[in-house]
Design a protein around this motif. Structure first.
Motif, PDB file in Angstrom:
ATOM      1  N   LYS A  33      -1.724   5.932   7.433  1.00 52.33           N
ATOM      2  CA  LYS A  33      -3.000   6.260   8.067  1.00 52.33           C
ATOM      3  C   LYS A  33      -3.064   5.551   9.417  1.00 52.33           C
ATOM      4  O   LYS A  33      -2.358   4.569   9.655  1.00 52.33           O
ATOM      5  N   ASP A  34      -3.970   6.046  10.280  1.00 49.52           N
ATOM      6  CA  ASP A  34      -4.214   5.331  11.524  1.00 49.52           C
ATOM      7  C   ASP A  34      -4.672   3.913  11.226  1.00 49.52           C
ATOM      8  O   ASP A  34      -5.458   3.677  10.304  1.00 49.52           O
ATOM      9  N   VAL A  39      -0.930   7.167  13.670  1.00 48.68           N
ATOM     10  CA  VAL A  39      -0.020   7.918  12.802  1.00 48.68           C
ATOM     11  C   VAL A  39       1.214   8.403  13.560  1.00 48.68           C
ATOM     12  O   VAL A  39       2.329   8.311  13.049  1.00 48.68           O
TER      13      VAL A  39
END
Length: 101
Positions: A33-34, A39
């Motif tokens: 995930k960010d 990402v």
């Protein structure tokens, strides 16, 4: 030996070690995930590592995921060249062991 269809057999790991694999899949999902690293850049790192470890499954998966995250051909190429440089640097620095004091 390499066949992406083999990945369907990972469900056997889920069946035989459900708690461990649940934790693994959650860790993997969270990791990509960010965060402090977005990402796209995580996937470019993953491509470079996959090329270095030479895992065909990881190479295929992370190139696809990197492209989905917006990676261009030039980005993927640079990631590959960074991976190559790291392998070459490791070989050169380990060559220091060739010489006796």
């Amino acid at each position: 030996m390499f066949d992406m269809k083999n990945l369907t057999k990972l469900k056997k790991l889920d069946e035989n070690a459900p708690a461990t694999m649940k934790a693994f899949w959650a860790f993997n999902a969270e990791l990509f995930k960010d965060g402090a690293i977005d990402v796209l850049h995580k996937q470019l790192i993953a491509v470079a590592v996959a090329l270095t470890t030479q895992c065909p499954y990881c190479i295929e998966i992370h190139i696809k995921d990197a492209r989905r995250a917006g990676a261009t051909e030039k980005m993927l190429t640079e990631a590959a060249m960074v991976a190559e440089a790291m392998r070459a640097n490791a070989t050169v620095t380990h060559a220091s062991h060739l010489f006796k004091e």
